[in-house]
Motif scaffolding. Structure first.
Motif, PDB file in Angstrom:
ATOM      1  N   SER A 158       0.713  -0.545   0.265  1.00 35.85           N
ATOM      2  CA  SER A 158      -0.318   0.506  -0.005  1.00 35.85           C
ATOM      3  C   SER A 158       0.735   1.464  -0.078  1.00 35.85           C
ATOM      4  O   SER A 158       2.328   1.045   0.278  1.00 35.85           O
ATOM      5  N   GLY A 159       0.356   1.938  -0.568  1.00 36.34           N
ATOM      6  CA  GLY A 159       0.924   3.682   0.574  1.00 36.34           C
ATOM      7  C   GLY A 159       1.178   4.682  -0.531  1.00 36.34           C
ATOM      8  O   GLY A 159       1.241   5.582  -0.679  1.00 36.34           O
ATOM      9  N   GLY A 160       0.166   3.924  -1.815  1.00 38.02           N
ATOM     10  CA  GLY A 160       0.881   4.549  -3.293  1.00 38.02           C
ATOM     11  C   GLY A 160       1.590   5.783  -3.245  1.00 38.02           C
ATOM     12  O   GLY A 160       2.737   5.174  -3.527  1.00 38.02           O
ATOM     13  N   GLU A 161       2.035   7.051  -2.707  1.00 41.33           N
ATOM     14  CA  GLU A 161       3.368   7.993  -3.847  1.00 41.33           C
ATOM     15  C   GLU A 161       4.309   8.065  -1.804  1.00 41.33           C
ATOM     16  O   GLU A 161       5.048   8.480  -2.223  1.00 41.33           O
ATOM     17  N   ALA A 162       4.119   7.085  -1.786  1.00 41.75           N
ATOM     18  CA  ALA A 162       5.258   6.163  -0.613  1.00 41.75           C
ATOM     19  C   ALA A 162       5.387   5.128   0.064  1.00 41.75           C
ATOM     20  O   ALA A 162       5.552   4.720   0.471  1.00 41.75           O
ATOM     21  N   LYS A 165       8.597   3.192   1.239  1.00 42.30           N
ATOM     22  CA  LYS A 165       8.849   3.608   2.226  1.00 42.30           C
ATOM     23  C   LYS A 165       7.397   2.729   2.992  1.00 42.30           C
ATOM     24  O   LYS A 165       7.958   1.251   3.890  1.00 42.30           O
ATOM     25  N   SER A 166       6.332   2.382   2.678  1.00 37.88           N
ATOM     26  CA  SER A 166       5.306   1.090   3.146  1.00 37.88           C
ATOM     27  C   SER A 166       6.045   0.172   3.152  1.00 37.88           C
ATOM     28  O   SER A 166       5.740  -1.213   3.973  1.00 37.88           O
ATOM     29  N   SER A 171       7.762  -4.727   5.483  1.00 38.40           N
ATOM     30  CA  SER A 171       8.413  -6.194   5.317  1.00 38.40           C
ATOM     31  C   SER A 171      10.200  -6.547   6.089  1.00 38.40           C
ATOM     32  O   SER A 171      10.362  -7.370   6.100  1.00 38.40           O
ATOM     33  N   GLU A 172      10.286  -5.517   6.748  1.00 43.00           N
ATOM     34  CA  GLU A 172      11.388  -5.463   7.191  1.00 43.00           C
ATOM     35  C   GLU A 172      12.935  -5.787   6.688  1.00 43.00           C
ATOM     36  O   GLU A 172      13.558  -6.620   7.138  1.00 43.00           O
ATOM     37  N   GLY A 200      13.587  -0.002  -0.229  1.00 41.26           N
ATOM     38  CA  GLY A 200      12.913  -0.132  -1.000  1.00 41.26           C
ATOM     39  C   GLY A 200      13.112   0.504  -1.956  1.00 41.26           C
ATOM     40  O   GLY A 200      13.138   1.791  -2.024  1.00 41.26           O
ATOM     41  N   MET A 201      12.504  -0.289  -2.874  1.00 44.44           N
ATOM     42  CA  MET A 201      12.081  -0.119  -4.319  1.00 44.44           C
ATOM     43  C   MET A 201      10.899  -0.333  -5.381  1.00 44.44           C
ATOM     44  O   MET A 201      10.630  -1.089  -4.780  1.00 44.44           O
ATOM     45  N   SER A 202      10.449   1.029  -5.558  1.00 41.49           N
ATOM     46  CA  SER A 202       9.887   1.008  -7.089  1.00 41.49           C
ATOM     47  C   SER A 202      10.833   0.854  -8.326  1.00 41.49           C
ATOM     48  O   SER A 202      10.575   1.413  -8.769  1.00 41.49           O
TER      49      SER A 202
END
Length: 257
Positions: A158-162, A165-166, A171-172, A200-202
């Motif tokens: 989740s998180g959209g623009e974040a 980070k989400s 997941s840690e 984290g990377m999208s």
């Protein structure tokens, strides 16, 4: 002498398939962006290849098009699967290369089709439709660990623009995912142990960035993919390739799609 790191490449969201736009059938996938990625893969010759989901769009059976026959006129599920197999999957199936295919939410529509039509079991699931006998198939919602990196499709993030980070907070772990069709990064370092850090990377997509169903609205979509190196210790270095106007520069070499 230190052992050479293992090379990997990960691709997400090709959405191979078509949509109806202004009375015509037009591709959702970006064949030139895909060609660029395949050209780099030939040069880089990775030990591992990960397809992170939504490689097949499955628009012909999309619930978004339910009871809207005009939207699926001319769309053919088996044609799309055959084209993806011939133009992408087969060229990637080199001997000795470890192959992983993570089922995305679009490919999961195939499983939902079987749930509603049990007679199709063993025919239309992604494993059968795409001929994934040589691939380690990760179910939708699952993940694949490669050293200290975790790969997933991203629909569970989740998180959209974040979203980056989400993904890290949930997941840690250091996690790489697609689904959002854009590039985003986030880093988290523990307050009690500076050695405990996760990123984290999208990762960008390999489909068209302005599909008709977007109705011309602005979005954050860009084309690209991920490659990197894994040590036996699990430590890694990875890099996001951004494709602009079907061009990318990697290791000082210009790649064009």
């Amino acid at each position: 002498m230190a052992k050479e790191p293992r090379r990997f490449v990960a691709l997400w969201d090709a959405h191979w398939g078509y949509e109806r736009r202004h009375g015509r059938t037009v591709p959702l996938h970006d064949e030139r962006a895909l060609a660029l990625a395949l050209r780099f893969i030939r040069d880089f010759n990775p030990h591992e290849l990960i397809l992170g989901g939504d490689m097949l769009d499955c628009g012909a059976i999309s619930h978004h098009n339910d009871r809207k026959p005009g939207r699926v006129e001319g769309l053919r599920l088996f044609r799309d699967a055959r084209e993806l197999r011939d133009r992408v999957l087969s060229p990637l199936e080199h001997r000795g290369r470890k192959l992983t295919y993570i089922i995305g939410n679009h490919e999961d529509w195939l499983n939902q089709l079987v749930e509603g039509n049990p007679g199709l079991e063993g025919i239309v699931e992604a494993e059968h439709l795409l001929g994934l006998e040589k691939w380690n198939v990760v179910p939708q919602g699952g993940h694949y660990n490669l050293g200290k990196l975790t790969f997933m499709h991203g629909d569970q993030v989740s998180g959209g623009e974040a979203c980056a980070k989400s993904a890290v907070l949930a997941s840690e772990r250091s996690v790489r995912f697609g689904h959002y069709h854009t590039f985003q990064a986030y880093t988290k370092v523990s307050t009690v142990d500076s050695h405990h850090k996760h990123t984290g990377m999208s990762i960008p997509c390999l489909c068209q960035r302005g599909p008709g169903y977007g109705k011309g609205k602005a979005n954050r979509w860009i084309n690209g993919f991920l490659y990197g190196y894994i040590l036996d210790t699990g430590h890694f270095s990875d890099y996001v390739v951004i494709i602009t106007k079907h061009t990318a520069i990697i290791h000082g070499k210009v790649y064009k799609g």
